[in-house]
Scaffold this motif. Structure first.
Motif, PDB file in Angstrom:
ATOM      1  N   UNK A   1       4.001   9.964  -8.134  1.00 22.39           N
ATOM      2  CA  UNK A   1       4.644   9.686  -9.465  1.00 22.39           C
ATOM      3  C   UNK A   1       4.404  10.135 -10.647  1.00 22.39           C
ATOM      4  N   UNK A   2       3.215   9.568 -11.214  1.00 22.83           N
ATOM      5  CA  UNK A   2       2.283   9.609 -11.841  1.00 22.83           C
ATOM      6  C   UNK A   2       1.430  10.711 -12.376  1.00 22.83           C
ATOM      7  N   UNK A   3       0.784  11.193 -10.662  1.00 25.84           N
ATOM      8  CA  UNK A   3       0.043  12.737 -11.127  1.00 25.84           C
ATOM      9  C   UNK A   3       1.331  13.291 -10.855  1.00 25.84           C
ATOM     10  N   UNK A   4       2.192  13.628 -10.903  1.00 28.45           N
ATOM     11  CA  UNK A   4       2.970  14.992 -11.079  1.00 28.45           C
ATOM     12  C   UNK A   4       3.834  14.961 -11.574  1.00 28.45           C
ATOM     13  N   UNK A   5       4.494  13.968 -12.542  1.00 28.09           N
ATOM     14  CA  UNK A   5       4.683  13.796 -13.991  1.00 28.09           C
ATOM     15  C   UNK A   5       3.920  14.555 -14.507  1.00 28.09           C
ATOM     16  N   UNK A   6       4.267  15.335 -15.751  1.00 27.53           N
ATOM     17  CA  UNK A   6       4.145  15.632 -17.096  1.00 27.53           C
ATOM     18  C   UNK A   6       3.536  15.129 -17.919  1.00 27.53           C
ATOM     19  N   UNK A   7       1.778  14.818 -18.222  1.00 30.90           N
ATOM     20  CA  UNK A   7       1.177  14.208 -18.758  1.00 30.90           C
ATOM     21  C   UNK A   7       1.123  14.139 -20.637  1.00 30.90           C
TER      22      UNK A   7
ATOM     23  N   UNK B   1       0.874  -1.548   0.561  1.00 32.61           N
ATOM     24  CA  UNK B   1       0.111  -0.021   0.162  1.00 32.61           C
ATOM     25  C   UNK B   1       0.679   1.063   0.283  1.00 32.61           C
ATOM     26  N   UNK B   2       2.247   1.293   0.589  1.00 31.72           N
ATOM     27  CA  UNK B   2       3.041   2.036   0.771  1.00 31.72           C
ATOM     28  C   UNK B   2       3.559   2.635  -0.966  1.00 31.72           C
ATOM     29  N   UNK B   3       3.568   1.264  -1.513  1.00 31.74           N
ATOM     30  CA  UNK B   3       4.530   1.553  -3.116  1.00 31.74           C
ATOM     31  C   UNK B   3       3.655   1.988  -3.668  1.00 31.74           C
ATOM     32  N   UNK B   4       2.142   1.289  -3.793  1.00 36.06           N
ATOM     33  CA  UNK B   4       1.013   1.931  -4.511  1.00 36.06           C
ATOM     34  C   UNK B   4       0.917   3.496  -4.517  1.00 36.06           C
ATOM     35  N   UNK B   5       1.338   3.876  -2.872  1.00 33.46           N
ATOM     36  CA  UNK B   5       1.058   5.462  -2.830  1.00 33.46           C
ATOM     37  C   UNK B   5       1.484   6.716  -3.870  1.00 33.46           C
TER      38      UNK B   5
END
Length: 121
Positions: free
Chosen positions: A38-44, A29-33
């Motif tokens: 990381x995914x939401x903070x990156x440039x999409x 669960x810590x790894x998924x968080x």
């Protein structure tokens, strides 16, 4: 079948297995968080596409010397071209705002040099 004479098989108790599963679930669960942050903070790719489209629209307006359409929808992204103020008698300050499904996705501001044709309109 073979018999075990006086030998015990080594194994884990139910409590040990449950504790190991809880530890694995906490680590997972810590790894998924961390992964979701990381995914939401990156440039999409969507943001990159919108920024490229803003730059393309800016170049089109500069090339034409005037705003042809004040509202465009390209790939379900709304682009609004706004003449914010007149910087001088020869230039206008323009802004292009992009919104993706109602949320602001980016904007670009630039000066547009007026030609004689657009002054007469």
């Amino acid at each position: 079948m073979g018999k075990l004479n006086g030998k015990k098989l080594a194994g884990s108790t139910l409590i040990e297995v449950l504790i190991a599963m809880v530890i694995i679930m906490v680590v997972f669960s810590i790894a998924m968080g961390l992964f979701s942050n990381v995914l939401s903070g990156g440039v999409s790719m969507r943001k990159v596409q919108i920024n490229q489209q803003l730059e393309s629209l800016r170049l089109q307006v500069i090339e034409n010397g005037k705003i042809e359409q004040e509202h465009l929808v390209i790939d379900s992204v709304d682009y609004e071209l706004i003449k914010t103020e007149q910087a001088s008698s020869e230039t206008d300050l323009l802004e292009i705002k992009a919104s993706d499904h109602g949320t602001p996705a980016g904007s670009i501001r630039f000066l547009l040099k007026l030609n004689n044709e657009s002054k007469e309109d």
